[in-house]
Design a protein around this motif. Sequence first.
Motif, PDB file in Angstrom:
ATOM      1  N   VAL A  87     -56.654 -70.600 -38.329  1.00  0.00           N
ATOM      2  CA  VAL A  87     -55.886 -71.832 -38.516  1.00  0.00           C
ATOM      3  C   VAL A  87     -55.641 -72.482 -37.159  1.00  0.00           C
ATOM      4  O   VAL A  87     -55.128 -71.837 -36.235  1.00  0.00           O
ATOM      5  N   HIS A  88     -56.003 -73.754 -37.046  1.00  0.00           N
ATOM      6  CA  HIS A  88     -55.713 -74.522 -35.830  1.00  0.00           C
ATOM      7  C   HIS A  88     -54.320 -75.133 -35.980  1.00  0.00           C
ATOM      8  O   HIS A  88     -53.983 -75.668 -37.040  1.00  0.00           O
ATOM      9  N   ILE A  89     -53.528 -75.074 -34.932  1.00  0.00           N
ATOM     10  CA  ILE A  89     -52.207 -75.709 -34.936  1.00  0.00           C
ATOM     11  C   ILE A  89     -52.238 -76.826 -33.904  1.00  0.00           C
ATOM     12  O   ILE A  89     -52.474 -76.581 -32.719  1.00  0.00           O
ATOM     13  N   ILE A  90     -52.038 -78.051 -34.368  1.00  0.00           N
ATOM     14  CA  ILE A  90     -52.136 -79.217 -33.493  1.00  0.00           C
ATOM     15  C   ILE A  90     -50.752 -79.813 -33.305  1.00  0.00           C
ATOM     16  O   ILE A  90     -50.087 -80.197 -34.279  1.00  0.00           O
ATOM     17  N   ARG A  91     -50.306 -79.899 -32.067  1.00  0.00           N
ATOM     18  CA  ARG A  91     -49.011 -80.502 -31.765  1.00  0.00           C
ATOM     19  C   ARG A  91     -49.139 -82.027 -31.674  1.00  0.00           C
ATOM     20  O   ARG A  91     -50.201 -82.558 -31.326  1.00  0.00           O
ATOM     21  N   GLN A  92     -48.062 -82.704 -31.972  1.00  0.00           N
ATOM     22  CA  GLN A  92     -48.065 -84.162 -31.964  1.00  0.00           C
ATOM     23  C   GLN A  92     -48.436 -84.733 -30.593  1.00  0.00           C
ATOM     24  O   GLN A  92     -48.973 -85.832 -30.497  1.00  0.00           O
ATOM     25  N   CYS A  93     -48.160 -83.997 -29.545  1.00  0.00           N
ATOM     26  CA  CYS A  93     -48.406 -84.488 -28.190  1.00  0.00           C
ATOM     27  C   CYS A  93     -49.847 -84.275 -27.733  1.00  0.00           C
ATOM     28  O   CYS A  93     -50.210 -84.668 -26.619  1.00  0.00           O
ATOM     29  N   GLU A  94     -50.697 -83.680 -28.571  1.00  0.00           N
ATOM     30  CA  GLU A  94     -52.062 -83.357 -28.161  1.00  0.00           C
ATOM     31  C   GLU A  94     -53.052 -84.443 -28.580  1.00  0.00           C
ATOM     32  O   GLU A  94     -52.869 -85.098 -29.609  1.00  0.00           O
ATOM     33  N   PRO A  95     -54.141 -84.618 -27.802  1.00  0.00           N
ATOM     34  CA  PRO A  95     -55.174 -85.606 -28.156  1.00  0.00           C
ATOM     35  C   PRO A  95     -55.834 -85.321 -29.507  1.00  0.00           C
ATOM     36  O   PRO A  95     -56.335 -86.241 -30.153  1.00  0.00           O
ATOM     37  N   ALA A  96     -55.830 -84.062 -29.935  1.00  0.00           N
ATOM     38  CA  ALA A  96     -56.456 -83.706 -31.210  1.00  0.00           C
ATOM     39  C   ALA A  96     -55.662 -84.204 -32.419  1.00  0.00           C
ATOM     40  O   ALA A  96     -56.174 -84.205 -33.540  1.00  0.00           O
ATOM     41  N   TYR A  97     -54.415 -84.638 -32.201  1.00  0.00           N
ATOM     42  CA  TYR A  97     -53.565 -85.123 -33.290  1.00  0.00           C
ATOM     43  C   TYR A  97     -54.085 -86.501 -33.738  1.00  0.00           C
ATOM     44  O   TYR A  97     -54.393 -87.356 -32.902  1.00  0.00           O
ATOM     45  N   PRO A  98     -54.190 -86.745 -35.054  1.00  0.00           N
ATOM     46  CA  PRO A  98     -54.735 -88.032 -35.535  1.00  0.00           C
ATOM     47  C   PRO A  98     -53.926 -89.230 -35.032  1.00  0.00           C
ATOM     48  O   PRO A  98     -52.699 -89.256 -35.154  1.00  0.00           O
ATOM     49  N   ALA A  99     -54.626 -90.217 -34.482  1.00  0.00           N
ATOM     50  CA  ALA A  99     -53.967 -91.339 -33.804  1.00  0.00           C
ATOM     51  C   ALA A  99     -53.090 -92.164 -34.747  1.00  0.00           C
ATOM     52  O   ALA A  99     -51.970 -92.536 -34.391  1.00  0.00           O
TER      53      ALA A  99
END
Length: 228
Positions: A87-99
């Motif tokens: 499972v990938h966990i993406i934080r809101q502050c990361e570029p991987a988070y949907p714009a």
Amino acid sequence: ALHFPTAIAPWLLLHRLPGFSYRCFARAQPHHLEAESIVLALPAGRLAALFPAAVVERLAGLRRTGTNDPLWQQMLRDIERCDELDVHIIRQCEPAYPAFLQHTASAPPLLFVRGNKDVLHLPQLAIVGARNATAAGLKCAADFARGLAERGLTITSGLALGIDAAAHQGALNAGGITIGVLGTGVDAIYPRQNGKLAAAMLERGALVSELSLGSPAKREHFPQRNRL
């Protein structure tokens, strides 16, 4: 002194902390506060100025009990489960988070993603509808999804019975990409009848949720899911 095992660990702990909602994360952002600092280092007075009293009290309890605290133990289980299921966990502050999601007022601080996290940035079209759909409705949803997927659009839906499942399947039938946004944890597929469909989607797309691992299907989760 407490030491977190990974960089994502304090985020997972806050995500589980009762009362620590996306609003609390939003209050911390202007102050450039990291999750680890909130949990371990921020003075009680500063915590009280930012967060509800129940949150401040629970953090104080955690600091006292340390690694024996149930919240800490749950965080360790979450890390283990995420590793187990990839499972990938993406934080809101990361570029991987949907714009687009980043700029909404109620953007979740964390996204849990199984499958290919990069597909979240592809051009998408959502197809959603009734669970108790007619045969004609199901065919229409599948045909639309197949045709759009053949033209390069990623089809996004909610993995529910009926129109949602037909849309996902239509995209898969075209060899296209499809994303399921869940009202449960990404490890708790609901409804169970769509387990085989979910497995196929992981080969060609992703499953996404803002809810902690193991979160069951609850009525209040689905309006929350729908905004995503």
